[in-house]
Design a protein around this motif. Structure first.
Motif, PDB file in Angstrom:
ATOM      1  N   HIS A   8      -9.087  -3.319   4.491  1.00 35.51           N
ATOM      2  CA  HIS A   8      -7.662  -3.092   4.269  1.00 35.51           C
ATOM      3  C   HIS A   8      -7.138  -4.066   3.213  1.00 35.51           C
ATOM      4  O   HIS A   8      -7.503  -5.238   3.222  1.00 35.51           O
ATOM      5  N   ALA A   9      -6.264  -3.555   2.331  1.00 36.62           N
ATOM      6  CA  ALA A   9      -5.657  -4.408   1.312  1.00 36.62           C
ATOM      7  C   ALA A   9      -4.340  -3.801   0.846  1.00 36.62           C
ATOM      8  O   ALA A   9      -4.182  -2.587   0.801  1.00 36.62           O
ATOM      9  N   VAL A  10      -3.414  -4.687   0.498  1.00 38.55           N
ATOM     10  CA  VAL A  10      -2.151  -4.303  -0.130  1.00 38.55           C
ATOM     11  C   VAL A  10      -2.138  -5.017  -1.479  1.00 38.55           C
ATOM     12  O   VAL A  10      -2.154  -6.245  -1.530  1.00 38.55           O
ATOM     13  N   LEU A  11      -2.133  -4.235  -2.563  1.00 39.72           N
ATOM     14  CA  LEU A  11      -2.234  -4.801  -3.904  1.00 39.72           C
ATOM     15  C   LEU A  11      -1.178  -4.209  -4.826  1.00 39.72           C
ATOM     16  O   LEU A  11      -0.845  -3.022  -4.717  1.00 39.72           O
ATOM     17  N   MET A  31      -8.520  -7.753   6.421  1.00 42.01           N
ATOM     18  CA  MET A  31      -7.321  -7.582   5.638  1.00 42.01           C
ATOM     19  C   MET A  31      -7.262  -8.696   4.609  1.00 42.01           C
ATOM     20  O   MET A  31      -7.449  -9.862   4.947  1.00 42.01           O
ATOM     21  N   LEU A  32      -7.014  -8.336   3.379  1.00 41.00           N
ATOM     22  CA  LEU A  32      -6.883  -9.303   2.299  1.00 41.00           C
ATOM     23  C   LEU A  32      -5.456  -9.816   2.249  1.00 41.00           C
ATOM     24  O   LEU A  32      -4.512  -9.030   2.206  1.00 41.00           O
ATOM     25  N   GLN A  33      -5.282 -11.139   2.270  1.00 40.61           N
ATOM     26  CA  GLN A  33      -3.951 -11.699   2.030  1.00 40.61           C
ATOM     27  C   GLN A  33      -3.859 -11.981   0.548  1.00 40.61           C
ATOM     28  O   GLN A  33      -4.284 -13.020   0.066  1.00 40.61           O
ATOM     29  N   PHE A  34      -3.295 -11.041  -0.180  1.00 38.80           N
ATOM     30  CA  PHE A  34      -3.188 -11.147  -1.635  1.00 38.80           C
ATOM     31  C   PHE A  34      -2.024 -12.040  -2.030  1.00 38.80           C
ATOM     32  O   PHE A  34      -2.119 -12.830  -2.953  1.00 38.80           O
ATOM     33  N   PHE A  35      -0.912 -11.904  -1.340  1.00 39.81           N
ATOM     34  CA  PHE A  35       0.312 -12.602  -1.724  1.00 39.81           C
ATOM     35  C   PHE A  35       0.346 -14.020  -1.158  1.00 39.81           C
ATOM     36  O   PHE A  35      -0.100 -14.270  -0.048  1.00 39.81           O
ATOM     37  N   HIS A  36       0.889 -14.932  -1.930  1.00 34.77           N
ATOM     38  CA  HIS A  36       1.039 -16.321  -1.500  1.00 34.77           C
ATOM     39  C   HIS A  36       1.935 -16.368  -0.255  1.00 34.77           C
ATOM     40  O   HIS A  36       2.891 -15.594  -0.150  1.00 34.77           O
ATOM     41  N   PRO A  37       1.640 -17.255   0.696  1.00 34.77           N
ATOM     42  CA  PRO A  37       2.432 -17.318   1.935  1.00 34.77           C
ATOM     43  C   PRO A  37       3.926 -17.553   1.734  1.00 34.77           C
ATOM     44  O   PRO A  37       4.725 -17.217   2.605  1.00 34.77           O
ATOM     45  N   SER A  38       4.337 -18.097   0.592  1.00 34.05           N
ATOM     46  CA  SER A  38       5.769 -18.319   0.348  1.00 34.05           C
ATOM     47  C   SER A  38       6.490 -17.050  -0.087  1.00 34.05           C
ATOM     48  O   SER A  38       7.714 -17.025  -0.157  1.00 34.05           O
ATOM     49  N   ARG A  57     -10.921   1.109   3.700  1.00 32.18           N
ATOM     50  CA  ARG A  57     -10.379   2.256   4.449  1.00 32.18           C
ATOM     51  C   ARG A  57      -8.904   2.494   4.193  1.00 32.18           C
ATOM     52  O   ARG A  57      -8.416   3.600   4.286  1.00 32.18           O
ATOM     53  N   MET A  58      -8.142   1.427   3.915  1.00 33.65           N
ATOM     54  CA  MET A  58      -6.714   1.543   3.700  1.00 33.65           C
ATOM     55  C   MET A  58      -6.323   0.672   2.520  1.00 33.65           C
ATOM     56  O   MET A  58      -6.646  -0.509   2.480  1.00 33.65           O
ATOM     57  N   LEU A  59      -5.668   1.277   1.556  1.00 30.96           N
ATOM     58  CA  LEU A  59      -5.202   0.557   0.386  1.00 30.96           C
ATOM     59  C   LEU A  59      -3.769   0.977   0.102  1.00 30.96           C
ATOM     60  O   LEU A  59      -3.495   2.162  -0.044  1.00 30.96           O
ATOM     61  N   MET A  60      -2.870   0.005   0.062  1.00 30.45           N
ATOM     62  CA  MET A  60      -1.467   0.281  -0.259  1.00 30.45           C
ATOM     63  C   MET A  60      -1.147  -0.364  -1.598  1.00 30.45           C
ATOM     64  O   MET A  60      -1.651  -1.433  -1.916  1.00 30.45           O
ATOM     65  N   SER A  61      -0.298   0.307  -2.352  1.00 33.60           N
ATOM     66  CA  SER A  61       0.139  -0.208  -3.642  1.00 33.60           C
ATOM     67  C   SER A  61       1.614  -0.594  -3.540  1.00 33.60           C
ATOM     68  O   SER A  61       2.409   0.110  -2.926  1.00 33.60           O
ATOM     69  N   THR A  62       1.963  -1.729  -4.150  1.00 35.05           N
ATOM     70  CA  THR A  62       3.340  -2.229  -4.068  1.00 35.05           C
ATOM     71  C   THR A  62       3.831  -2.701  -5.424  1.00 35.05           C
ATOM     72  O   THR A  62       3.043  -2.949  -6.328  1.00 35.05           O
TER      73      THR A  62
END
Length: 83
Positions: free
Chosen positions: A50-53, A1-8, A70-75
């Motif tokens: 897996h990634a949420v971008l 899983m890619l952590q795209f967003f900064h932890p804050s 396998r799983m890609l979510m858009s936000t």
């Protein structure tokens, strides 16, 4: 899983929980890898599944290159059909 967003950012909780609560691996990225070819190389090199971008980031990637994904979510924005 890619952590795209900064932890804050509250959206990072989704990345963290999706990976760690399911026994997965959480992959961090450097800010220079946040879109385009640098992000594509990271996704491929680390064989991420897996990634949420954000939609505007998805527009910088060529979808046919990511056979392991396998799983890609858009936000965060409208995801246009061509994305």
């Amino acid at each position: 899983m890619l952590q795209f967003f900064h932890p804050s950012v509250d959206a990072s909780l989704c990345d963290i929980l999706m990976a760690l609560a399911n026994g997965g691996r959480l992959e961090m990225l450097h800010e220079s890898q946040s879109s385009g070819e640098p992000l594509a190389e990271l996704l491929l090199a680390r064989r991420l599944t897996h990634a949420v971008l954000p939609a505007n980031v998805l527009r910088t990637l060529s979808p046919s290159r990511f056979s392991e994904l396998r799983m890609l979510m858009s936000t965060g924005d409208v995801c246009l059909p061509e994305t």
